[in-house]
Write an enzyme that holds these catalytic residues in place. Structure first.
Site, PDB file in Angstrom:
ATOM      1  N   ASN A 182       0.806  -1.237   0.000  1.00 10.74           N
ATOM      2  CA  ASN A 182       0.000   0.000   0.000  1.00 10.74           C
ATOM      3  C   ASN A 182       0.835   1.281   0.000  1.00 10.74           C
ATOM      4  OD1 ASN A 182       0.709  -0.604   2.694  1.00 10.74           O
ATOM      5  ND2 ASN A 182      -0.936   0.685   3.456  1.00 10.74           N
ATOM      6  N   GLU A 212       3.654  -5.214  12.317  1.00  5.01           N
ATOM      7  CA  GLU A 212       2.689  -4.122  12.126  1.00  5.01           C
ATOM      8  C   GLU A 212       1.613  -4.660  11.216  1.00  5.01           C
ATOM      9  OE1 GLU A 212       2.893  -1.499  13.817  1.00  5.01           O
ATOM     10  OE2 GLU A 212       4.942  -1.710  14.512  1.00  5.01           O
ATOM     11  N   CYS A 247      -3.224   1.596   6.414  1.00  2.00           N
ATOM     12  CA  CYS A 247      -3.618   0.870   7.624  1.00  2.00           C
ATOM     13  C   CYS A 247      -4.242   1.809   8.649  1.00  2.00           C
ATOM     14  CB  CYS A 247      -2.406   0.171   8.215  1.00  2.00           C
ATOM     15  SG  CYS A 247      -1.058   1.317   8.538  1.00  2.00           S
ATOM     16  N   GLU A 278       7.314   0.603  16.006  1.00  2.00           N
ATOM     17  CA  GLU A 278       8.356   1.198  15.184  1.00  2.00           C
ATOM     18  C   GLU A 278       8.519   2.656  15.608  1.00  2.00           C
ATOM     19  OE1 GLU A 278       6.776   0.249  11.190  1.00  2.00           O
ATOM     20  OE2 GLU A 278       8.245  -1.355  11.139  1.00  2.00           O
TER      21      GLU A 278
END
Ligand code: NAD
Length: 481
Positions: free
Chosen positions: A150, A248, A282, A461
């Site tokens: 994405n 993630e 996301c 992260e």
């Protein structure tokens, strides 16, 4: 037809099997190049090259590694337009988005970590009357960075930059659906003089190349961004090998709209937070929760704005909604539109595929879609769709807003809209999500932790979190009395 290649030990190499996968331009539905369908042999070569490069790379000073990262940032920046075109062609995202978000963020990822790592405590002391303790944080060795389709270069570099600055060597695998900017990134590494083997870029499918990478005994840690189901596979396979993992994953993010918000700013931003990148971020809002007393007004205004969004050829500057990144994903999105209706939902706008005349006639476009009339427990409101579809759900009060927000197995992000900062803070503290925005969306300070709770993530992260992830602490204790 252009054949892409892997980037191993500082050189472009063909896959051992000579096997390739088609890469489609989603805006046209046509194959435009082919990417290596790498197997275990290619992975072995790449991991060995990362193993060989590790001693020298990890022994460079932080300043020396920073110079490489800054040079890489400059080189991406100098080719920004070119990379934006590649990214738009591969993903179907509007060129304006690739130019203003994806590629600039790849530049920032390198610049940020080149600078920020100087504030990281790679070594510190903890002393007391009887002992001196020296804590050192060392790189892990070769690590794997696996990224999705994405935000291809954006997320690829978000992992690679902190892995490299901390002294690790890397084998990175971009999505097989959107490999082009990662492929071209090899040129940037060569031009920047990055020593051979420090970064190796392997293309191929998750089940084969990805699996061989995560299973390789030479890989010490795995940084993964992608779907929750894939994350489960990676967690299961890496556990017996005690590899460090950072995952993630997916989301089902609420936007909570109270009647006392700055209405115009909220409306404009919620349209963006719902449909940017065709809803394929996301962090996009997918459940728009609206306080009862403004529900009807919001529904009318929101639908008006969403139906005015321009769906078109991603290369046109005027396009706001490009194409869905793959045909299987378009089919999945359409299935959820059907499901929503079966579950009793009403489509307020959108719901249909779009045919764009001219070069994009065979492309994978769908109207931005708004649905209401669904309870939160239905599948449409529980499962990640990851497309240009949102539902709107009314709520009575603060308590109910928190309950509905948390009634999902995901916990990635949430957005809260109110001018009452105490109320916003109460909500923010009670909503189970790793990233909460108050009266804004997608505002990022790269020093802050990034990631999700529950089935959205494991580990974080960003900032110190990812520098900790890519290093291993050791305590050296010396008795002094
Ligand atoms: P995906 O899980 O299908 O693929 C992601 C990457 O993992 C690809 O490179 C793929 O080839 C690889 N892969 C697949 N199976 C593998 C396996 N068994 N072993 C090793 N590697 C494997 O995800 P996707 O469809 O590319 O991306 C969409 C998903 O990513 C959505 O769920 C979205 O929410 C999530 N995402 C999350 C974040 C975040 O920061 N939380 C950011 C972007 C996207």
């Amino acid at each position: 037809m252009e054949l892409l290649s892997n980037f191993i030990n500082g050189a472009y190499v063909n896959p051992k099997s000579n096997n390739y996968l088609d890469v489609f331009e989603p805006a046209t539905g046509q194959v435009y190049c082919q990417v290596p369908n790498s197997n275990g042999d290619d992975i072995h070569l790449a991991v060995n090259s990362a193993i060989d490069a590790f001693p020298e790379w990890s022994s460079l000073s932080l300043d020396e590694r920073s110079v490489f990262l800054n040079t890489i940032a400059e080189m991406i920046e100098s080719r920004l337009d070119e990379f934006a075109k590649y990214e738009s062609r591969d993903t179907g995202k509007p060129i304006s988005l690739a130019r203003s978000v994806d590629i600039p963020r790849a530049v920032s990822n390198f610049r940020f970590f080149a600078e920020y790592a100087s504030q990281f405590e790679f070594e510190f002391n903890i002393n007391n009357d009887s002992s001196h303790n020296t804590v050192i944080r060392s790189p892990l060795g070769p690590v794997a960075c696996i990224s999705p389709w994405n935000l291809p270069l954006y997320l690829f570099t978000w992992k690679i930059a902190p892995a490299l600055i901390t002294g690790n060597t890397v084998v990175a695998k971009p999505s097989e659906l959107t490999p082009f900017t990662a492929f071209k990134f090899g040129e940037i590494c060569k031009d920047a003089g990055l020593p051979a083997g420090v970064l190796n870029i392997i293309h191929g499918q998750g089940m084969t190349a990805g699996d061989a990478l995560i299973s390789h005994s030479g890989i010490k840690a795995i940084s993964f961004t992608g779907g929750t189901d894939t994350g489960k596979v990676i967690a299961t396979k890496s556990a017996p090998m005690f590899k460090k993992i950072s995952l993630e994953m997916g989301g089902k993010n609420p936007a909570v709209v109270f009647s006392d918000c700055d209405y115009d700013t909220m409306l404009e931003t919620v349209v963006k937070s719902s449909f940017s990148n065709q809803g394929q971020i996301c962090l996009c809002s997918s459940r728009i929760m609206v306080e009862e007393n403004i529900y009807n007004k919001f529904r009318k205004d929101f639908v008006e704005k969403v139906s005015a969004l321009i769906v078109g050829d991603p290369i046109e500057d005027s396009t706001q909604i490009g194409s869905i990144t793959s045909k299987p994903h378009l089919d999945k999105v359409m299935t959820y539109i059907e499901l929503a209706q079966e579950e009793g939902g009403t489509i307020l706008t959108g719901g249909k595929p779009v045919t764009i005349k001219g070069r994009c006639e065979g492309g994978w476009f769908v109207e931005p879609t708004v649905i209401d009339g669904l309870i939160n427990s239905c599948r449409t409101n529980q499962e990640e769709i990851f497309g240009p579809i949102v539902t709107i759900i009314p709520f009575k009060d603060e308590g109910e807003a928190i309950d509905i927000s948390n009634d999902t197995e995901y916990g990635l992000s949430a957005t809260i809209w109110t001018e009452d900062i105490d109320k916003a803070t109460r909500l923010a503290r009670n909503i189970d999500a790793g990233v909460i925005w108050i009266n804004c969306w997608l505002v990022r300070d790269l020093r802050t932790p990034f990631g999700g709770m529950k089935q959205s993530g494991m580990g974080r992260e960003g900032g110190t979190e990812i520098l900790n992830f890519f290093t291993e602490p050791k305590n050296i204790c010396e008795q002094i009395s």
